[in-house]
Design a protein around this motif. Structure first.
Motif, PDB file in Angstrom:
ATOM      1  N   VAL A   1       2.842   8.613   9.832  1.00  0.00           N
ATOM      2  CA  VAL A   1       1.846   8.137   8.878  1.00  0.00           C
ATOM      3  C   VAL A   1       0.451   8.530   9.349  1.00  0.00           C
TER       4      VAL A   1
ATOM      5  N   GLU B   1      -3.021   5.017   5.104  1.00  0.00           N
ATOM      6  CA  GLU B   1      -2.539   4.074   4.102  1.00  0.00           C
ATOM      7  C   GLU B   1      -3.632   3.865   3.063  1.00  0.00           C
ATOM      8  N   GLN B   2      -3.206   3.658   1.815  1.00  0.00           N
ATOM      9  CA  GLN B   2      -4.146   3.536   0.717  1.00  0.00           C
ATOM     10  C   GLN B   2      -3.829   2.266  -0.086  1.00  0.00           C
TER      11      GLN B   2
ATOM     12  N   PRO C   1       0.827  -1.213   0.000  1.00  0.00           N
ATOM     13  CA  PRO C   1       0.000   0.000   0.000  1.00  0.00           C
ATOM     14  C   PRO C   1       0.859   1.261   0.000  1.00  0.00           C
ATOM     15  N   THR C   2       0.271   2.357  -0.421  1.00  0.00           N
ATOM     16  CA  THR C   2       0.945   3.648  -0.327  1.00  0.00           C
ATOM     17  C   THR C   2       0.627   4.286   1.019  1.00  0.00           C
ATOM     18  N   ARG C   3       1.394   5.338   1.354  1.00  0.00           N
ATOM     19  CA  ARG C   3       1.213   6.018   2.635  1.00  0.00           C
ATOM     20  C   ARG C   3       1.275   7.528   2.444  1.00  0.00           C
TER      21      ARG C   3
END
Length: 396
Positions: free
Chosen positions: A329, A332-333, A319-321
């Protein structure tokens, strides 16, 4: 065909002098027109003489035969509406979210040449505000100015010595700017007043393949020779010689296409590497400069920092952050890449809004900072078709 032909005739009729690339434009349209329209285009073309002009030298200023273009006032976005075409990839209808719009896209076609050579051809489609669709164009390269009112186009086959400034609403070329050296890309400055055009001695996206499975290939060295900074209001084009980055250096670039880009404030240029750091910085005259303090999405001119300055986009990878300025953070995506801030709470990304069997079957989505909302903007890539690539542009 009727709309394309109508627009072409209106464009020619509105110009006080014979356009410099009238014959070229008529001939290049043959690839997209039926036989009857092709005959008409060729008939028009043979009656027209095409003139070329230019100044010699490594660092020169080229003045066009036409005057410059009056740059329109950029609109104020009054709506942050989300527009998508989730059934189609590439899309047929406008795709936009917040202050980001998909202004153009290209489909890559691979062509076989003699001597085991092949090349990639980009077939461009451009947003048409008259009916909120995308229209295929004959141009070698396309970029749209912030505000979606003007486009810069390269006239020619693959690379060309003409840069046109196109009115998005009328589809008329307001000015043709002639250059001594052929250019392979154009990109607007962030304020929409200048165009950066990267020059090449030969078309860069070509290579040789060997073996029945075509898995062995040799990539030629980059043919980049320099760049132009074109002032749209005056029509003046300043040329600067610029050899490509060394493919054996670190940082360096083994890639044949090495197009330059703009900094966020338009005061500097960057050239891409194939290492990290992902870009090296220059002033407008080509002198090496230190990297700006602004943070950029890797290999692009888009800002990692949210419009309100509070959040930062993380690197690619599922996932991206997204973090705050301290690095903590905040969300998350489940997407592959974070591409551009639509607003302070949402990001245009590459991913899948619904379950995907393969990570390479993906499309554009809008994802919230916390990852809880994912809205599909386009259909997913179909790996059985030619790949397509998007151009994102600020709506104001």
């Amino acid at each position: 065909m009727s709309r394309l032909l109508r627009d072409t005739l209106e464009e020619w009729a509105s110009e006080a002098r014979v356009p410099h690339v009238l014959a070229d434009r008529a001939l290049r349209r043959r690839a997209w027109l039926p036989i009857g329209a092709t005959v008409l285009a060729v008939g028009l073309a043979v009656a027209v003489a095409v003139f070329a002009f230019g100044l010699r030298g490594d660092n020169t200023t080229v003045r066009p035969a036409t005057d410059g273009v009056s740059v329109p006032v950029r609109p104020t976005v009054t709506s942050t509406d989300v527009r998508g075409d989730e059934e189609n990839a590439p899309p047929r209808k406008l795709v936009a979210a917040g202050n980001v719009a998909l202004s153009a896209y290209y489909v890559t076609k691979t062509e076989k040449l003699e001597g085991n050579w092949v090349r990639d051809r980009r077939v461009w489609s451009l947003y048409d505000p008259r009916d909120d669709t995308y229209e295929q164009t004959p141009w070698a390269w396309v970029d749209v100015a912030p505000g979606l009112q003007l486009a810069a186009v390269v006239g020619g086959d693959l690379i060309g010595k003409q840069v046109g400034i196109l009115d998005m609403n009328t589809r008329q070329v307001k000015a043709w700017i002639g250059l001594e050296h052929a250019v392979g890309s154009v990109v607007w400055s962030p304020d929409g007043t200048k165009v950066l055009a990267t020059a090449y001695s030969e078309y860069p996206e070509r290579w040789q393949v060997f073996g029945k499975d075509a898995r062995t290939m040799t990539m030629p060295k980059s043919t980049r020779i320099g760049y132009y900074v074109i002032d749209v209001a005056t029509g003046k084009a300043d040329y600067h010689a610029r050899e490509p980055l060394d493919d054996n250096a670190s940082p360096g670039n083994i890639g044949a296409r090495q197009d330059l880009g703009w900094s966020l404030d338009g005061s500097m240029l960057w050239e891409p590497t194939d290492t990290m750091p992902d870009k090296l910085w220059l002033d407008l005259d080509g002198e090496r400069r230190e990297a700006p303090a602004d943070r950029y999405v890797d290999y692009t001119g888009w800002s990692k920092v949210s419009p309100n300055g509070k959040l930062v986009l993380g690197p690619n990878g599922l996932p991206t952050r997204i973090t705050d300025q301290s690095g903590a953070v905040v969300g998350e995506q489940k997407v592959l890449q974070l591409l551009a801030w639509a607003d302070n709470d949402n990001v245009v990304a590459l991913g899948c809004a619904r379950k995907c069997g393969n990570e390479f079957d993906n499309g554009l989505v809008l994802v919230s900072v916390d990852g809880s909302r994912v809205t599909r903007l386009t259909g997913s890539h179909d790996r059985n078709n030619d790949p397509w690539n998007w151009v994102l542009t600020p709506r104001n």
